[in-house]
Scaffold this motif. Structure first.
Motif, PDB file in Angstrom:
ATOM      1  N   THR A 192       7.321   3.880  -5.358  1.00 43.19           N
ATOM      2  CA  THR A 192       7.081   4.738  -4.361  1.00 43.19           C
ATOM      3  C   THR A 192       6.308   4.471  -3.164  1.00 43.19           C
ATOM      4  N   ASN A 193       6.075   3.150  -3.162  1.00 45.59           N
ATOM      5  CA  ASN A 193       5.488   2.519  -1.726  1.00 45.59           C
ATOM      6  C   ASN A 193       6.326   2.307  -0.680  1.00 45.59           C
ATOM      7  N   LYS A 194       5.612   2.221   0.600  1.00 51.39           N
ATOM      8  CA  LYS A 194       6.457   1.861   1.733  1.00 51.39           C
ATOM      9  C   LYS A 194       6.006   0.749   2.436  1.00 51.39           C
ATOM     10  N   LYS A 195       6.749  -0.357   2.782  1.00 49.89           N
ATOM     11  CA  LYS A 195       6.419  -1.462   3.007  1.00 49.89           C
ATOM     12  C   LYS A 195       7.350  -1.914   4.126  1.00 49.89           C
ATOM     13  N   SER A 196       7.074  -3.146   5.048  1.00 45.63           N
ATOM     14  CA  SER A 196       8.028  -3.732   5.977  1.00 45.63           C
ATOM     15  C   SER A 196       7.999  -5.185   6.074  1.00 45.63           C
ATOM     16  N   ARG A 221      17.608   3.046   1.642  1.00 48.60           N
ATOM     17  CA  ARG A 221      15.975   2.898   1.040  1.00 48.60           C
ATOM     18  C   ARG A 221      15.647   1.604   2.062  1.00 48.60           C
ATOM     19  N   HIS A 245      12.465  -2.199   6.976  1.00 48.87           N
ATOM     20  CA  HIS A 245      11.524  -1.203   6.307  1.00 48.87           C
ATOM     21  C   HIS A 245      11.920  -0.702   4.805  1.00 48.87           C
ATOM     22  N   HIS A 296      11.622   1.707   1.211  1.00 45.96           N
ATOM     23  CA  HIS A 296      10.908   2.778   0.716  1.00 45.96           C
ATOM     24  C   HIS A 296      11.721   3.103  -0.289  1.00 45.96           C
ATOM     25  N   THR A 297      10.833   3.686  -1.429  1.00 46.11           N
ATOM     26  CA  THR A 297      11.438   4.232  -2.677  1.00 46.11           C
ATOM     27  C   THR A 297      12.493   3.121  -3.170  1.00 46.11           C
TER      28      THR A 297
END
Lengths: 111, 115
Positions: free
Chosen positions: B16-20, B63, B77, B79-80
């Protein structure tokens, strides 16, 4: 669809031996061919680039050849050393100017 | 040192995180690439940017979202994500995408683990 096969998938030889890594393409329509080296946990380093008008390239103990008619390339390593241990990948540029990659040959040179 | 840097080198994230992921090249190149490398599989080209314009998207799930603010920087980027997205993500740059004799220079990669 262009596919690249590298044989063998893994190779272990004693130090000092000469060896050959193989790369073949399903479609011989490739423009140029590159060999890369990848050390564990690291990115790729370009070793040799054979352009469309060339048949082979040499750098030190490395020699790469390309036979477009058969869709094959070989990487010859002379007098192998433990420092040559790495994964070697070949990649060809297809008609869409994209690099198509093999899965690599993992090479271990035993001291 | 190839002139292409990537950060972070290692990343562990939940679904469930968002990272780049960040990539920077100091070679004056005009093309940048994102690749995915999974164990014992060929490199998979994900995205290509040429002069800051995206020229290739190899059916990558949404994603993964790339961003190229200038010719020297490239972001990915995330996400999920799914556990099967765990892999080594490699950034590369070259003078011009698709150029005859063009050679790509690779960064060290980001090892991504999705839990």
């Amino acid at each position: 669809k262009q596919e690249v096969t590298q044989i063998p998938a893994a190779l272990s030889v004693p130090e000092g031996e000469n060896l050959v890594l193989n790369c073949s393409f399903t479609d011989s329509a490739i423009y140029n061919l590159q060999w890369f080296r990848q050390d564990p946990g690291k990115g790729l380093t370009s070793l040799l680039l054979i352009q469309s008008s060339q048949r082979e390239q040499t750098s030190g103990r490395l020699n790469a050849s390309l036979d477009k008619s058969s869709g094959r390339s070989t990487l010859y390593i002379a007098a192998s050393q433990p420092g040559d241990s790495a994964t070697y990948l070949c990649a060809g540029v297809d008609s869409n100017y994209q690099l198509i990659w093999g899965a690599g040959t993992k090479l271990i040179i035993k001291p | 040192e190839t002139g292409v840097t990537q950060t972070p080198r290692h990343l562990v994230m939940g679904m469930t995180n968002k990272k780049s992921l960040k990539c920077e090249q100091h070679l004056g190149h005009n093309a940048m690439y994102w690749y995915k490398q999974s164990a014992k599989k060929p490199l998979e080209l994900m995205f290509v940017y040429n002069f800051k314009e995206q020229t290739e998207n190899n059916s990558v799930p949404s994603r993964f979202s790339p961003e190229c603010p200038n010719s020297s920087h490239l972001f990915l980027h995330l996400h999920t994500l799914q556990p099967e997205d765990s892999a080594l993500y490699l950034c590369a740059s070259s003078q011009v995408a698709g150029g005859e004799g063009d050679t790509q220079y690779f960064g060290p990669g980001t090892r991504l683990t999705v839990l």
